[in-house]
Design an enzyme around this catalytic site. Structure first.
Site, mmCIF file in Angstrom:
data_model
loop_
_atom_site.group_PDB
_atom_site.id
_atom_site.type_symbol
_atom_site.label_atom_id
_atom_site.label_comp_id
_atom_site.label_asym_id
_atom_site.label_seq_id
_atom_site.Cartn_x
_atom_site.Cartn_y
_atom_site.Cartn_z
ATOM 1 N N ASP A 123 0.837 -1.203 0.000
ATOM 2 C CA ASP A 123 0.000 0.000 0.000
ATOM 3 C C ASP A 123 0.872 1.253 0.000
ATOM 4 O O ASP A 123 1.950 1.262 0.605
ATOM 5 C CB ASP A 123 -0.894 -0.017 1.249
ATOM 6 C CG ASP A 123 -2.132 0.847 1.059
ATOM 7 O OD1 ASP A 123 -2.311 1.419 -0.031
ATOM 8 O OD2 ASP A 123 -2.912 0.960 2.013
ATOM 9 N N ASN A 149 -10.515 -3.363 -6.367
ATOM 10 C CA ASN A 149 -9.728 -2.384 -7.144
ATOM 11 C C ASN A 149 -10.345 -2.046 -8.507
ATOM 12 O O ASN A 149 -9.967 -1.047 -9.130
ATOM 13 C CB ASN A 149 -8.280 -2.865 -7.343
ATOM 14 C CG ASN A 149 -7.429 -2.729 -6.105
ATOM 15 O OD1 ASN A 149 -6.503 -3.512 -5.872
ATOM 16 N ND2 ASN A 149 -7.720 -1.730 -5.271
#
Ligand code: FPP
Length: 234
Positions: A13, A61
């Site tokens: 991330d 996503n």
């Protein structure tokens, strides 16, 4: 007990914030993130990790802007094509964790080709979690058990997970300062040591990975037992 985790899983991330901090577009952050994938894969293999799982694209996503989604898949295709010789040289086998159905056709073809060409490599397995969601994975495994009339127990269920045959996750790292599991390897991480790092993924280098392994080695893994039992005092 071995001090080296057999299976390390990473939620990568921070690519977007890394790019924004430099006045760059998000895709440039993902490109920098791909360089970290290269570095950490090499380091994990050097350190004797058996399985490295990287969360590259979640089932959620798809909700990102179309240009970013397209760019991520393009990046993956380029990465796989460039890295295949290195994977083979380093005896690393690639595996897909995730539902192949929604993966764009060219990306899937490239993935399957690299998976086939690297499948004899046994020094380390690099699992790429793509179009992956842990709840989906568990439900799909249960459906398959039910269809095959197999018993609902841990051993049978684990054989139906994408990670069949691999060790459970020993160390789960999330970079980028968030403290969430984000539907990642929920079954396999039942007893994982969790390590949350503030480092943004493009800055996560070999030294940061080594630090994570050092921290892991200090943890006392009790699996429900007492500290005294683990130390052999009882
Ligand atoms: C999270 O950062 C990262 C992703 C959703 C994608 C991960 C992709 C890569 C590391 C690059 C390509 C991968 C391979 C295997 C070649 P974010 O965009 O959520 O960052 P932010 O939280 O700072 O916005």
């Amino acid at each position: 007990m071995s001090q080296t985790p057999r299976h390390v899983a990473i939620i990568m991330d921070g690519n977007g914030r890394w790019a924004e901090a430099r006045g760059l577009g998000r895709l440039e952050g993902h490109h920098a993130g791909a360089a970290s994938v290269r570095t950490i894969t090499t380091r994990a293999r050097e350190r004797g990790v058996e399985s490295l799982t990287l969360f590259a694209f979640s089932t959620e996503n798809w909700n990102r802007p179309k240009g970013e989604v397209r760019g991520l898949w393009r990046l993956l295709i380029d990465f796989l094509k460039t890295e295949l010789p290195t994977l083979i040289k380093n005896q690393i086998g690639l595996r897909l964790l995730g539902d192949p159905d929604a993966i764009p056709p060219l990306a899937l073809r490239t993935l399957n080709s690299v998976i086939n060409r690297s499948q004899k490599n046994t020094r380390m397995t690099l699992n790429l979690a793509l179009n992956y969601g842990a709840k989906d994975e568990i439900l799909q495994a249960m459906r398959r058990l039910s269809e095959a009339g197999e018993p609902f127990d841990e051993a049978h269920l684990e054989k139906r997970l994408y990670t069949a045959g691999q060790a459970p996750v020993d160390l789960l790292i999330r970079t980028g300062g968030e403290h969430r599991l984000s539907n990642f390897l929920l079954w396999q991480s039942a007893y994982a040591e969790l390590l949350f790092s503030d480092i943004l993924w493009p800055d996560f280098d070999a030294a940061a990975f080594d630090d994570a392994l050092t921290e892991y080695a200090k943890r006392e893994r009790r699996f429900g037992r007492t500290g005294a039992q683990i130390r052999g005092e009882l």
